[in-house]
Scaffold this active site. Structure first.
Site, PDB file in Angstrom:
ATOM      1  N   ASP A 175       0.826  -1.212   0.000  1.00 20.20           N
ATOM      2  CA  ASP A 175       0.000   0.000   0.000  1.00 20.20           C
ATOM      3  C   ASP A 175       0.862   1.265   0.000  1.00 20.20           C
ATOM      4  O   ASP A 175       0.479   2.282  -0.572  1.00 20.20           O
ATOM      5  CB  ASP A 175      -0.930  -0.007   1.211  1.00 20.20           C
ATOM      6  CG  ASP A 175      -2.089  -0.973   1.043  1.00 20.20           C
ATOM      7  OD1 ASP A 175      -2.241  -1.543  -0.049  1.00 20.20           O
ATOM      8  OD2 ASP A 175      -2.846  -1.157   2.018  1.00 20.20           O
TER       9      ASP A 175
ATOM     10  N   GLU B 110      -4.177  10.021   5.038  1.00 18.21           N
ATOM     11  CA  GLU B 110      -4.396  10.914   6.165  1.00 18.21           C
ATOM     12  C   GLU B 110      -3.354  12.014   6.279  1.00 18.21           C
ATOM     13  O   GLU B 110      -2.255  11.916   5.726  1.00 18.21           O
ATOM     14  CB  GLU B 110      -4.412  10.130   7.489  1.00 18.21           C
ATOM     15  CG  GLU B 110      -3.069   9.603   7.943  1.00 18.21           C
ATOM     16  CD  GLU B 110      -2.725   8.229   7.449  1.00 18.21           C
ATOM     17  OE1 GLU B 110      -1.556   8.046   7.021  1.00 18.21           O
ATOM     18  OE2 GLU B 110      -3.580   7.328   7.468  1.00 18.21           O
TER      19      GLU B 110
ATOM     20  N   THR C  43      -8.744   2.616   7.224  1.00 17.77           N
ATOM     21  CA  THR C  43      -8.216   1.283   7.525  1.00 17.77           C
ATOM     22  C   THR C  43      -6.754   1.331   7.945  1.00 17.77           C
ATOM     23  O   THR C  43      -6.137   0.282   8.149  1.00 17.77           O
ATOM     24  CB  THR C  43      -8.341   0.362   6.282  1.00 17.77           C
ATOM     25  OG1 THR C  43      -7.622   0.951   5.184  1.00 17.77           O
ATOM     26  CG2 THR C  43      -9.787   0.159   5.895  1.00 17.77           C
TER      27      THR C  43
ATOM     28  N   TYR D  20      -3.755   4.227   9.935  1.00 19.13           N
ATOM     29  CA  TYR D  20      -3.339   4.742  11.246  1.00 19.13           C
ATOM     30  C   TYR D  20      -4.543   5.088  12.113  1.00 19.13           C
ATOM     31  O   TYR D  20      -4.559   4.824  13.322  1.00 19.13           O
ATOM     32  CB  TYR D  20      -2.439   5.958  11.021  1.00 19.13           C
ATOM     33  CG  TYR D  20      -1.737   6.493  12.250  1.00 19.13           C
ATOM     34  CD1 TYR D  20      -1.521   5.698  13.378  1.00 19.13           C
ATOM     35  CD2 TYR D  20      -1.261   7.800  12.273  1.00 19.13           C
ATOM     36  CE1 TYR D  20      -0.862   6.198  14.491  1.00 19.13           C
ATOM     37  CE2 TYR D  20      -0.594   8.303  13.385  1.00 19.13           C
ATOM     38  CZ  TYR D  20      -0.406   7.507  14.491  1.00 19.13           C
ATOM     39  OH  TYR D  20       0.254   7.998  15.590  1.00 19.13           O
TER      40      TYR D  20
ATOM     41  N   LEU E 206      -7.450   3.715  12.221  1.00 17.39           N
ATOM     42  CA  LEU E 206      -8.028   2.483  12.769  1.00 17.39           C
ATOM     43  C   LEU E 206      -7.238   2.007  13.987  1.00 17.39           C
ATOM     44  O   LEU E 206      -7.818   1.604  14.996  1.00 17.39           O
ATOM     45  CB  LEU E 206      -8.056   1.397  11.690  1.00 17.39           C
ATOM     46  CG  LEU E 206      -8.562   0.016  12.115  1.00 17.39           C
ATOM     47  CD1 LEU E 206     -10.013   0.080  12.550  1.00 17.39           C
ATOM     48  CD2 LEU E 206      -8.377  -0.988  10.979  1.00 17.39           C
TER      49      LEU E 206
END
Length: 291
Positions: free
Chosen positions: A73, A147, A187, A189, A191
């Site tokens: 990712d 983010e 989904t 940091y 989370l």
């Protein structure tokens, strides 16, 4: 069609999969290009047989029909930065671990390229978060797919982040940091800090505190049409801010705000893929873990 290949770290054991990828792309008459980073990785692995052109600049990138991100990712997040406002569709080939974004397994390379060549896919639009400041930050690449984060720089005491939504005071967070996440980043940091999972189609941001001092402070979901203004206080002179995996230090004098970016990230969605399937697979939902 023209396809750009992008990767940041190519382990030798995955080189055989790259060879299969090239074979499939050639079979379907793709013109193959490589970013400078991936070209370097191929040469470090002793490539002498794979033929491609290297992307030289923005004009070369603008002519691409697709980009294939090869890695995890993190590599796909970097691919989003490479593309920027060009909105070139990205297909994620997963040679990493979790793979919430890079969803194509190496065993499915042939099928994935066949579907790409035959137009058997959809384009999924993912919103980006944009950082605004009176000082130029991140070399002008001021957007992120996952983010934006504010964090204390070292082991010093917690910081205070005064937070405003469209100019209206929301809260002062006494914490180790604060995360403003997109649905895609829910989904990641956020989370791990107790934030909610959000479907990618949702038009929202999540504000999640990192280790807050007050236990009654919880994540909050707001509209992504909002602008979030942030003021930082603390005993230290410098603080860390990050956009996905890129970080830099700033002083408290710098005023920050985040809002939705004007352009989006475009991800290639192959048939039989769904976000909920990925959640169940990666988070082991639906499995009886008591055995």
């Amino acid at each position: 069609m023209k396809v750009a290949l992008h990767g940041l770290a190519l382990k030798s054991e995955y080189f055989q999969h790259i060879q299969i990828l090239f074979e499939e792309l050639i079979k379907f008459k793709f013109e193959i290009f490589a970013t400078k980073q991936f070209d370097r990785q191929l040469r470090m692995n002793g490539n002498k047989s794979l033929q491609y052109l290297t992307i030289g600049g923005k004009s070369d990138m603008a002519s691409m029909d697709f980009m294939i991100s090869i890695g995890g990712d993190g590599t796909l997040l970097d691919a989003v930065c490479q593309i920027g406002s060009l909105e070139i569709p990205i297909l994620g080939l997963n040679t990493g671990r979790m793979g919430f974004l890079a969803t194509v397994a190496t065993k499915d390379i042939s099928l994935a390229i066949s579907q790409l060549a035959n137009g058997n896919f959809q384009i999924e639009s993912r919103s980006l978060i944009s950082l605004q400041s009176h000082k130029r930050l991140f070399n002008g690449v001021n957007f992120a797919l996952n983010e934006f984060t504010i964090h204390k720089r070292d082991t010093s005491s917690m910081i205070t982040v005064h937070t405003y939504i469209d100019g209206k005071y929301l809260n002062s967070y006494w914490a180790d940091g604060l995360i403003v996440s997109t649905p895609t980043g829910s989904t990641g940091y956020s989370l791990s800090c107790g934030g909610p999972l959000i479907s990618p189609e949702a038009k929202s941001f999540v504000i999640t505190p990192v280790s807050p001092h007050n236990l009654n402070v919880r994540p909050i979901i707001i509209s992504d049409d909002s602008e979030i203004s942030l003021e930082i206080e603390g005993r230290a002179e410098k603080f860390l801010i990050s956009l996905d995996s890129r970080s830099t230090s700033i002083s408290s004098e710098i005023k920050l705000s985040v809002k939705k970016e004007k352009f989006e990230a475009k991800l290639v969605k192959l048939p039989h893929y769904h976000f909920f399937d990925t959640l169940r697979q990666k988070l082991n939902w639906g499995f009886d873990m008591r055995n």
